[in-house]
Scaffold this active site. Structure first.
Site, PDB file in Angstrom:
ATOM      1  N   LEU A  74       0.824  -1.445   0.113  1.00 30.66           N
ATOM      2  CA  LEU A  74      -0.019  -0.068  -0.098  1.00 30.66           C
ATOM      3  C   LEU A  74       0.934   1.252  -0.082  1.00 30.66           C
ATOM      4  CD1 LEU A  74      -3.008  -0.868   2.124  1.00 30.66           C
ATOM      5  CD2 LEU A  74      -3.090  -0.678  -0.096  1.00 30.66           C
ATOM      6  N   ASN A 128     -11.168  -1.557   0.079  1.00 30.92           N
ATOM      7  CA  ASN A 128     -10.456  -2.567   0.472  1.00 30.92           C
ATOM      8  C   ASN A 128     -10.080  -3.268   1.745  1.00 30.92           C
ATOM      9  OD1 ASN A 128      -7.853  -4.209   0.459  1.00 30.92           O
ATOM     10  ND2 ASN A 128      -6.684  -2.794  -0.523  1.00 30.92           N
ATOM     11  N   CYS A 131      -6.277  -6.378   1.797  1.00 29.07           N
ATOM     12  CA  CYS A 131      -4.785  -6.202   1.309  1.00 29.07           C
ATOM     13  C   CYS A 131      -4.146  -7.426   2.084  1.00 29.07           C
ATOM     14  CB  CYS A 131      -4.354  -4.973   1.556  1.00 29.07           C
ATOM     15  SG  CYS A 131      -2.606  -4.815   1.126  1.00 29.07           S
ATOM     16  N   LYS A 166     -14.092  -4.912  -1.664  1.00 28.30           N
ATOM     17  CA  LYS A 166     -13.355  -5.789  -2.153  1.00 28.30           C
ATOM     18  C   LYS A 166     -12.971  -6.741  -1.221  1.00 28.30           C
ATOM     19  CE  LYS A 166      -9.133  -5.640  -4.950  1.00 28.30           C
ATOM     20  NZ  LYS A 166      -8.365  -5.159  -5.903  1.00 28.30           N
ATOM     21  N   GLY A 244      -9.147 -11.078 -11.348  1.00 26.78           N
ATOM     22  CA  GLY A 244      -8.249 -12.200 -11.135  1.00 26.78           C
ATOM     23  C   GLY A 244      -7.927 -12.908 -12.330  1.00 26.78           C
TER      24      GLY A 244
HETATM   25  C1  LIG Z   1       1.557  -4.899  -7.797  1.00 22.68           C
HETATM   26  C2  LIG Z   1      -0.072  -4.966  -7.223  1.00 22.68           C
HETATM   27  C3  LIG Z   1      -0.489  -4.028  -6.501  1.00 22.68           C
HETATM   28  C4  LIG Z   1      -1.860  -4.035  -5.984  1.00 22.68           C
HETATM   29  N1  LIG Z   1      -2.466  -3.124  -5.097  1.00 22.68           N
HETATM   30  C5  LIG Z   1      -3.601  -3.070  -4.600  1.00 22.68           C
HETATM   31  C6  LIG Z   1      -4.245  -2.097  -4.137  1.00 22.68           C
HETATM   32  O1  LIG Z   1      -3.538  -1.061  -3.701  1.00 22.68           O
HETATM   33  N2  LIG Z   1      -5.363  -2.359  -3.497  1.00 22.68           N
HETATM   34  C7  LIG Z   1      -6.126  -3.296  -3.968  1.00 22.68           C
HETATM   35  O2  LIG Z   1      -7.437  -3.525  -3.659  1.00 22.68           O
HETATM   36  N3  LIG Z   1      -5.640  -4.362  -4.647  1.00 22.68           N
HETATM   37  C8  LIG Z   1      -4.312  -4.279  -5.062  1.00 22.68           C
HETATM   38  N4  LIG Z   1      -3.804  -5.163  -5.795  1.00 22.68           N
HETATM   39  C9  LIG Z   1      -4.894  -6.419  -6.226  1.00 22.68           C
HETATM   40  C10 LIG Z   1      -5.614  -6.258  -7.692  1.00 22.68           C
HETATM   41  O3  LIG Z   1      -6.294  -5.127  -7.578  1.00 22.68           O
HETATM   42  C11 LIG Z   1      -6.174  -7.402  -8.231  1.00 22.68           C
HETATM   43  O4  LIG Z   1      -7.358  -7.553  -7.105  1.00 22.68           O
HETATM   44  C12 LIG Z   1      -5.310  -8.870  -8.100  1.00 22.68           C
HETATM   45  O5  LIG Z   1      -4.030  -8.475  -8.583  1.00 22.68           O
HETATM   46  C13 LIG Z   1      -6.065  -9.808  -8.742  1.00 22.68           C
HETATM   47  O6  LIG Z   1      -6.058  -9.304 -10.490  1.00 22.68           O
HETATM   48  P1  LIG Z   1      -5.133  -9.739 -11.423  1.00 22.68           P
HETATM   49  O7  LIG Z   1      -4.840 -11.145 -11.446  1.00 22.68           O
HETATM   50  O8  LIG Z   1      -5.652  -9.033 -12.856  1.00 22.68           O
HETATM   51  O9  LIG Z   1      -3.873  -8.913 -11.130  1.00 22.68           O
HETATM   52  C14 LIG Z   1      -2.666  -5.115  -6.202  1.00 22.68           C
HETATM   53  C15 LIG Z   1      -2.219  -6.165  -7.219  1.00 22.68           C
HETATM   54  C16 LIG Z   1      -0.815  -5.883  -7.744  1.00 22.68           C
HETATM   55  C17 LIG Z   1      -0.178  -7.079  -8.525  1.00 22.68           C
END
Ligand SMILES: Cc1cc2nc3c(=O)[nH]c(=O)nc-3n(C[C@H](O)[C@H](O)[C@H](O)COP(=O)(O)O)c2cc1C
Ligand SMILES: Cc1cc2nc3c(=O)[nH]c(=O)nc-3n(C[C@H](O)[C@H](O)[C@H](O)COP(=O)(O)OP(=O)(O)OC[C@H]3O[C@@H](n4cnc5c(N)ncnc54)[C@H](O)[C@@H]3O)c2cc1C
Ligand SMILES: Cc1cc2nc3c(=O)[nH]c(=O)nc-3n(C[C@H](O)[C@H](O)[C@H](O)COP(=O)(O)OP(=O)(O)OC[C@H]3O[C@@H](n4cnc5c(N)ncnc54)[C@H](O)[C@@H]3O)c2cc1C
Ligand SMILES: Cc1cc2nc3c(=O)[nH]c(=O)nc-3n(C[C@H](O)[C@H](O)[C@H](O)COP(=O)(O)O)c2cc1C
Ligand code: FES
Ligand code: FES
Lengths: 304, 267, 304, 267
Positions: A74, A128, A131, A166, A244
């Site tokens: 974060l 969120n 996390c 979320k 995801g």
């Molecule tokens: C580098 C990175 C940073 C992330 N930061 C946040 C965040 O600040 N807040 C949040 O709710 N999810 C965060 N996520 C989760 C993503 O929003 C998402 O839920 C998760 O990556 C699954 O989706 P994907 O497989 O398409 O990446 C982060 C994911 C990644 C890879």
């Protein structure tokens, strides 16, 4: 002919169902060479906290089979700077902004929602409670229906804008958590945040990430995310944003048919910065080819 | 600024480029040459490209590689086989297409002369394009290069530097090539009050150069490495701790870097 | 020189730490062209129930990015036929046999343990309270510490052989489940069974598997499995068998360093039938190269 | 039986074979020829190989393909591009190595004559090796083939069957090749009291052939398809419902099949 691929997520009306996942697309400024925020259904910004956060020590990333572990933790500019510096840019561009918020305490969530409630360019708040990479708050709220509900209630009370919860997949029963959030006033749920994972650096006999655990994202987690979307849709009928492992239009369509009203793209942006426009185009072509008139026809179509 | 400009499609290339050459130039180390695009033609010293190994068995993310040289028709990179990604990259063949993105990051600033380039191992590679630029801007006398390798078998581009400029000091840890010693020792012995030092190599080396130059009142620019996610500044995956007006902050190697003020890096 | 790569899992002494994961290697008869059961640390047989089971309707498999969804649903020959036909073959071969057992009720588990307690060739019982693909029993026992403990207690009481609890990753808190099983008398835990997942057949607008959900295995889940092994090791120090996505010696070593005393290989057998001997050889070479004298030096070496 | 025999390494091949030829022979349909091994040389009609597309982007499992022909030097398969696996397979080139495993499964039994082969679409492919065998065992008169395709563009191996045997009936759904009609209609018109029918093709076709042959007192063997995990009988992923002495059971297509008694399959 431009097809109408708009969609509704609870009270939100989006011109298309495609948006970046929080934390993977910064504040919409980083990818301007490839995508302009205003062409997306919405822009979900990096998880925002009241105070700026410096995040965890590097290395923060580890690649795994068809997946990525991250422990960014974060890192963000904080509420004040977000409102002063980031939001105006998005406003100018007429982007549809969803702010992802996080906090250590219920009161943190309350305060930040209160500060955002009068910010016109903010269309919705994504809470969120999932996390996995911070010591306090974050995921701990999301693994228990009661604490999840407490956070959502606080935000709901403070802020008249649409509230989206979320959720984390690291739970025994996602349906009960989703229900608790909906009962507490959430307009929709975003499914899923990352799965908890570890990679070991065998050469140095220690976890690869200094934070030890990280959050697993990317294509590897797609089946898990689809299962949660499907089950929550079936059990609650709620409006869902699916996320995801989506890396193609085909993947996005799986989520829509499993019950999502819109989708978020995270990790795939990293290896294909054009992925979101490609998915939008995919929907347009699919609508034409199959004579689809409205996204409603597809949302949850595979839920038996 | 007008935010309603069309998408800024002109600065970063993303797509396929043809492999013009791939060749092992020293132990496990390859030079890879790909065809140019207008965006890539504008690459600055110190910038990098994000390159996807073609055969993607279990590989998700692109791999960052520094730009070694760019001329009228092609872009060159040098890489060492470390793991699966670079392993597969070593298997691409002339004529194949390779997916890549770039140029990315903030490169070296060539502010003044005279300067010294200090490169250790693979860290030598981004310094070549920089040397070219310094040479053309400040002349041959304005720039000196110190390049070092573990041993002769691992060395590369020694002759290239030699034909580019007159002031090249070569060293190796075991003395099998040039002087025996590491680049920091050679720098200490040969420092002539130059105004700028540019360094690239392993962290401990950069730290030592930083300590030395601080005492000498020379500016220092270093190029850092961190594991990358997006390469575009969006994921905050690639940060390094840097001293700023706000104290110490995690800045993005792919965006604010990879080149940083070497005296502000928290080693 | 043959290295000593033997390992101890609780009371079990295995000549090497490599065994097939239940359900992916039949009864040790199927892969004879490539591997003979007696060269493995142990053979874990298909989940066995009191009565034969016909399993779920096909299709039972769906490929996902670096993963496999299955909904076999515990098709097996049943206890009687297992003892009469399968066990003697394994006995003749002097294989080290671990029987994976499953049931609908605690009493089922009790009965089957009782029947196995006098079967000499059975070295240990792996209690499957984690199968996601059956309507009753299976996973439902494994998502709750109390019910997990009840099953383990019943088996423990009935059967003096080593008891290993095989746990599901679909839980909020794996440590509490593992603790409950250990307190109830389990000698070790196997981590992990499959993650719940879904794939959508978009052409036909329905889930690809008639069972709707399946269990996700393969390289995709490796980071999740490693996290659970690591956390249970750190919290309990228990003997652990690690499983989930292992496809190379390097992967197996990650599990050992994360706290596993032995590893199971499942899905990787399907695309590389030589994978288990390759991993055994990998350990021997690693021991030589790094002067390792005993597996003890490596088990949990990365746990901070 | 002595269980302490050494590992039975001699029946199934697993490893790399060289691609001798790959060619599009009809719409989206390719013939793939690979070099032989002693185990593969022993392939029986109806058996299959488990083949791993070389470029494994997001592909985990091998893909099953029927054996079309095996001669002194090579093994042939025919496949249609359906998804990612077969898509990548279509990209392999002559001279490359391909990982495969086989022969797998239980093939066709050639018990008596006369017989009819009925193949629809890709289902034609395993019947070629079978026709060869029947021909050599029972003579040209003992075997008849009915092969059908959607249309001319999708047809393959028609001439090969023609030069192998005299009795070949060809049909297509739209009449663009041979007689207009599907293979079941052609079978019904041309059935001459043969003792055995061998069929391969889509399930509804197999079901119709089963219904027809039941009434004619002919034996029926069919080859089934199911999604596979291990290909070796270990995972129980590939089952089909079959009538046995125990009622109806899920049997393994990769082990008890892919060829089953067509009258025992629960369609
Ligand atoms: C580098 C990175 C940073 C992330 N930061 C946040 C965040 O600040 N807040 C949040 O709710 N999810 C965060 N996520 C989760 C993503 O929003 C998402 O839920 C998760 O990556 C699954 O989706 P994907 O497989 O398409 O990446 C982060 C994911 C990644 C890879
Ligand atoms: C800005 C920048 C420029 C670089 N320039 C060069 C260059 O010119 N020549 C060269 O040989 N190498 C360079 N590197 C290092 C190079 O990117 C890694 O060696 C390479 O990514 C290793 O990938 P792999 O798949 O072979 O190894 P694996 O260990 O299999 O990689 C797994 C993951 O770790 C990451 N990773 C592993 N090592 C490093 C590392 N040292 N730095 C960053 N990420 C790493 C990979 O990108 C990948 O995500 C550079 C790194 C950065 C950050
Ligand atoms: C015993 C047997 C023999 C076969 N022989 C042939 C042949 O000679 N020629 C030919 O063209 N095809 C044959 N098939 C079908 C062929 O295996 C599939 O078309 C192919 O696996 C599709 O893979 P894909 O990656 O292109 O498709 P995708 O849809 O991307 O495949 C995804 C997954 O589904 C599986 N799958 C998809 N369709 C099928 C199917 N119809 N049957 C089994 N698994 C499937 C794949 O193996 C893979 O695991 C045979 C199938 C079996 C079971
Ligand atoms: C086809 C298949 C069948 C399985 N059957 C069982 C079973 O009967 N009992 C059990 O405890 N686990 C069963 N599992 C789970 C595996 O034993 C293992 O826990 C899981 O597949 C993760 O390991 P892997 O990624 O190496 O496959 C099965 C897995 C697969 C893929
Ligand atoms: S790699 Fe994503 S911010 Fe640098
Ligand atoms: S594919 Fe595994 S049993 Fe047939």
């Amino acid at each position: 002919m431009r097809m109408d691929i708009s969609t509704k997520v609870g009270k939100l009306h989006l011109k298309n169902p495609v948006m970046p996942a929080s934390g993977t697309w910064g504040y919409g400024e980083e990818y301007l060479d490839f995508v302009v925020p205003e062409e997306l259904g919405a822009v979900v910004v990096k998880g925002t906290t009241i105070e700026p956060r410096e995040g965890n020590a590097p290395p923060r990333l580890a690649e795994t089979p068809a997946g990525l572990l991250n422990c960014v933790g974060l890192q963000n500019v904080g509420l004040e700077k977000f409102i002063k510096e980031k939001l105006p840019v998005l406003k100018e561009r007429k982007a549809f902004v969803i702010v992802n918020i996080a906090g250590n305490t219920v009161d943190d969530y309350r305060k930040i929602s209160s500060a955002l409630k009068d910010e016109k360019p903010v269309s919705a708040i994504e809470v969120n409670i999932s996390c996995p990479n911070v010591k306090e708050g974050g995921i701990s709220f999301g693994v228990n229906p009661d604490s999840a509900a407490r956070v959502i209630k606080a935000v709901r009370k403070e802020c008249p804008k649409p509230v989206i919860a979320k959720l984390t997949p690291n739970v025994s029963d996602i349906v009960s958590i989703a229900k608790a959030c909906l009962d507490a006033g959430a307009d929709a749920v975003t499914l899923i945040n990352t799965l908890k994972g570890i990679a070991i650096d065998t050469a140095n006999q220690k976890p690869l990430l200094p934070n030890i655990t990280g959050g697993l994202s990317g294509p590897a987690i797609k089946p898990v995310a689809l299962a949660m979307v499907y089950e929550v849709k079936k059990a609650t009928g709620a409006a869902i944003i699916g996320v995801g492992g989506i890396e193609s239009f085909e993947d996005a369509l799986e989520f829509i048919m499993a019950g999502a009203s819109a989708v978020q793209i995270g990790t795939a942006n990293f290896y294909n910065p054009n992925v979101m426009p490609e998915i939008i185009k995919g929907f347009e072509e699919y609508f034409i080819k199959n004579g689809i008139k409205s996204m409603e026809e597809l949302i949850g179509a595979a839920v038996l | 600024m007008n935010y309603h400009d069309e998408r800024q499609k002109n600065k970063i290339f993303f797509g396929f480029r043809e492999v013009i050459e791939i060749k092992e130039i020293s132990l496990n180390t390859y030079i890879l040459e790909v065809s140019l695009s207008p965006e890539l033609a504008g690459s600055a010293p110190g910038q990098f490209v994000y390159i996807m190994p073609k055969v993607q068995k279990r590989i998700l993310l692109p791999r960052p590689l520094c730009i070694v040289d760019v001329d009228k028709n092609s872009l060159k990179m040098i890489f060492k086989v470390k793991g699966r990604g670079t392993g597969y990259l070593a298997e691409v063949r002339k004529g194949e297409n390779l997916s890549l993105m770039g140029p990315l990051g903030k490169g070296f600033e060539t502010i003044t002369a005279p300067s010294v380039l200090v490169g250790g191992g693979l860290g030598v590679s981004p310094l070549y394009l920089l040397a070219k630029k310094l040479n053309s801007e400040f002349g041959d006398k304005g720039v000196k290069a110190i390049i070092g390798f573990k041993n002769k078998a691992e060395a590369f581009y020694v002759e290239k530097f030699g034909s580019l400029m007159s002031n090249v000091l070569v060293c190796s840890d075991d003395g099998s090539l040039g002087e025996k010693g590491n680049v920091v020792e050679i720098l200490e012995k040969n420092f002539n009050g130059e105004k700028v030092v540019y360094a690239c190599g392993p962290r401990p080396m950069l730290k030592a150069v930083s300590v030395f130059t601080l005492g000498k009142d020379a500016k220092l620019f270093v190029s850092l490495e961190e594991r990358m996610g997006c390469g575009m500044g969006a994921c905050l995956g690639c940060v390094a701790k840097i001293k700023t007006e706000n104290g110490e902050e995690y800045l993005r190697v792919c965006k604010e870097g990879p080149v940083f003020d070497g005296h502000k890096v928290v080693y």
